[in-house]
Design a protein around this motif. Structure first.
Motif, PDB file in Angstrom:
ATOM      1  N   VAL A 112       0.813  -1.217   0.000  1.00  0.00           N
ATOM      2  CA  VAL A 112       0.000   0.000   0.000  1.00  0.00           C
ATOM      3  C   VAL A 112       0.848   1.270   0.000  1.00  0.00           C
ATOM      4  CG1 VAL A 112      -2.000  -1.095   1.079  1.00  0.00           C
ATOM      5  CG2 VAL A 112      -0.208  -0.094   2.529  1.00  0.00           C
ATOM      6  N   SER A 113       2.142   1.157   0.340  1.00  0.00           N
ATOM      7  CA  SER A 113       3.048   2.304   0.264  1.00  0.00           C
ATOM      8  C   SER A 113       4.481   1.775   0.314  1.00  0.00           C
ATOM      9  CB  SER A 113       2.797   3.287   1.420  1.00  0.00           C
ATOM     10  OG  SER A 113       3.411   2.828   2.619  1.00  0.00           O
TER      11      SER A 113
ATOM     12  N   SER B 200     -10.832  -5.551   5.005  1.00  0.00           N
ATOM     13  CA  SER B 200     -11.210  -4.201   5.434  1.00  0.00           C
ATOM     14  C   SER B 200      -9.983  -3.309   5.558  1.00  0.00           C
ATOM     15  CB  SER B 200     -11.947  -4.256   6.775  1.00  0.00           C
ATOM     16  OG  SER B 200     -13.193  -4.924   6.622  1.00  0.00           O
TER      17      SER B 200
ATOM     18  N   CYS C 161      -7.107  -3.551   4.010  1.00  0.00           N
ATOM     19  CA  CYS C 161      -6.552  -3.222   2.693  1.00  0.00           C
ATOM     20  C   CYS C 161      -7.321  -2.080   2.043  1.00  0.00           C
ATOM     21  CB  CYS C 161      -6.565  -4.452   1.790  1.00  0.00           C
ATOM     22  SG  CYS C 161      -5.317  -5.695   2.205  1.00  0.00           S
ATOM     23  N   ARG C 162      -8.650  -2.115   2.148  1.00  0.00           N
ATOM     24  CA  ARG C 162      -9.454  -1.066   1.530  1.00  0.00           C
ATOM     25  C   ARG C 162      -9.200   0.288   2.181  1.00  0.00           C
ATOM     26  NH1 ARG C 162     -14.347  -1.962   2.664  1.00  0.00           N
ATOM     27  NH2 ARG C 162     -14.318  -4.047   3.596  1.00  0.00           N
ATOM     28  N   VAL C 163      -9.020   0.302   3.497  1.00  0.00           N
ATOM     29  CA  VAL C 163      -8.750   1.551   4.202  1.00  0.00           C
ATOM     30  C   VAL C 163      -7.347   2.058   3.887  1.00  0.00           C
ATOM     31  CG1 VAL C 163      -8.429   2.584   6.483  1.00  0.00           C
ATOM     32  CG2 VAL C 163     -10.381   1.079   6.057  1.00  0.00           C
TER      33      VAL C 163
ATOM     34  N   LYS D   1      -5.389   1.514   1.381  1.00  0.00           N
ATOM     35  CA  LYS D   1      -5.161   1.979   0.014  1.00  0.00           C
ATOM     36  C   LYS D   1      -5.483   3.467  -0.113  1.00  0.00           C
ATOM     37  CE  LYS D   1      -5.943  -2.412  -2.422  1.00  0.00           C
ATOM     38  NZ  LYS D   1      -6.869  -3.159  -3.296  1.00  0.00           N
ATOM     39  N   THR D   2      -6.433   3.920   0.690  1.00  0.00           N
ATOM     40  CA  THR D   2      -6.801   5.342   0.681  1.00  0.00           C
ATOM     41  C   THR D   2      -5.898   6.157   1.600  1.00  0.00           C
ATOM     42  OG1 THR D   2      -9.095   4.731   0.262  1.00  0.00           O
ATOM     43  CG2 THR D   2      -8.689   6.960   1.062  1.00  0.00           C
ATOM     44  N   ASP D   3      -5.595   5.591   2.762  1.00  0.00           N
ATOM     45  CA  ASP D   3      -4.753   6.278   3.750  1.00  0.00           C
ATOM     46  C   ASP D   3      -3.813   5.247   4.376  1.00  0.00           C
ATOM     47  OD1 ASP D   3      -3.582   7.765   5.711  1.00  0.00           O
ATOM     48  OD2 ASP D   3      -5.412   8.110   6.861  1.00  0.00           O
TER      49      ASP D   3
ATOM     50  N   ARG E 299      -1.341   5.398   6.385  1.00  0.00           N
ATOM     51  CA  ARG E 299      -1.060   5.596   7.810  1.00  0.00           C
ATOM     52  C   ARG E 299       0.294   5.013   8.216  1.00  0.00           C
ATOM     53  NH1 ARG E 299      -7.005   4.934  10.674  1.00  0.00           N
ATOM     54  NH2 ARG E 299      -8.226   5.544   8.842  1.00  0.00           N
TER      55      ARG E 299
END
Length: 222
Positions: A126-127, A143, A145-147, A149-151, A153
Motif C-alpha cells: 500500500v506504500s 477491510s 486493505c481497503r482503508v 489503500k486510501t490512507d 497511515r
C-alpha cells in the motif's frame, strides 16, 4: 553341583543350594565409523572431526556421491528438493542443517547448491513504508486493505497471517522489497490469538527478520 549335600531335598525335584551363572561372551565393540577414502576435497575438513558419528559418515558418503556427479551448470534448488535428490528424504537436509556438519562449515547451502524457501503469505503493498501490518483474519485483512489503500497511515504492506500459519510464514517478511523493519500484529483477543504473534516473533528473530509487536492501538480499539 555334583555332591548330594549341596541340594535342598524338601521339595521335588530337589533344588541346588548354589548355582553359578555361565559366563557371558564379551560384547563386541562397534567398529569406528570410517570416512570414505575417496572423500572429495570440498569435504576434506571432515577428516579433522573428533569422534565422528556413524550418521555423519552416512551423510558425507551421500554428499560425496552427489558432488562427484554434480554438473555445475545445474541451477540451485530449494532445500527439500535437494534433500530428496541426495538422501531420498525431503526433510533430512533440514535436520542436518541444524547439526555439526553445517555448524562448523563442512557442509553449506552453497556447497549443495540449494536455498531456503520461506512459506509465502498473501499481502498487498500500500506504500513504500518499511512497516507491515499483519491481520490474523481474512475479513479484517480485506477491510484493512481497503482503508490503507486510501490512507496508508505509515503502513507499507498489509499481510494476511491466516491464523497459526503465520508462525511459519513470518520468515517470508525477509522476501519483501522494500525491506520490512517492523511488523505490527492484530488478531483475536484470546489466548490462542495472542500466542500467534509471540511465536511468530521468536521464529522471525531466529532468522533475523523484522520484529513482530502488537498493534496496540487496534487492540485498544477492539
Amino acid at each position: 553341583p555334583a555332591r548330594r549335600a549341596r541340594f535342598e531335598h524338601s521339595s521335588l525335584p530337589s533344588l541346588p543350594l548354589v548355582v553359578r551363572a555361565p559366563g557371558t561372551p564379551a560384547r563386541e565393540r562397534p567398529s569406528r565409523p570410517v570416512l570414505p577414502a575417496d572423500l572429495r576435497p570440498e569435504l576434506g575438513s571432515a577428516r579433522k572431526l573428533d569422534h565422528i558419528r556413524a550418521d555423519e559418515v552416512a551423510t558425507l558418503v551421500a554428499v560425496n556421491e552427489f558432488l562427484r556427479d554434480l554438473d555445475l551448470a545445474r541451477p540451485s534448488v530449494p532445500v527439500r528438493e535437494r534433500s530428496l535428490e541426495i538422501f531420498g528424504d525431503e526433510k533430512r537436509l533440514e535436520a542436518i542443517r541444524g547439526q555439526r556438519l553445517y555448524a562448523i562449515g563442512v557442509l553449506s547451502d552453497e556447497l549443495l547448491r540449494c536455498f531456503e524457501v520461506h512459506p509465502p503469505f498473501v499481502f498487498q503493498r500500500v506504500s513504500d513504508s518499511s512497516t507491515a501490518l499483519v491481520l490474523e483474519n481474512h475479513h479484517t485483512y480485506d477491510s484493512a486493505c481497503r482503508v490503507l489503500k486510501t490512507d496508508p497511515r505509515d503502513i507499507g504492506v498489509a499481510v494476511y497471517g491466516a491464523g497459526r500459519a503465520f508462525c511459519a510464514s513470518v520468515t517470508y517478511l525477509a522476501n519483501l522489497d522494500p525491506a520490512v523493519k517492523q511488523a505490527y500484529y492484530f488478531g483475536d483477543l484470546d489466548s490462542a490469538g495472542l500466542s500467534i504473534p509471540a511465536s511468530g516473533h521468536l521464529v522471525g528473530q531466529s532468522v533475523g527478520v523484522a520484529p513482530v509487536v502488537p498493534a496496540v492501538g487496534l487492540y485498544r480499539a477492539l
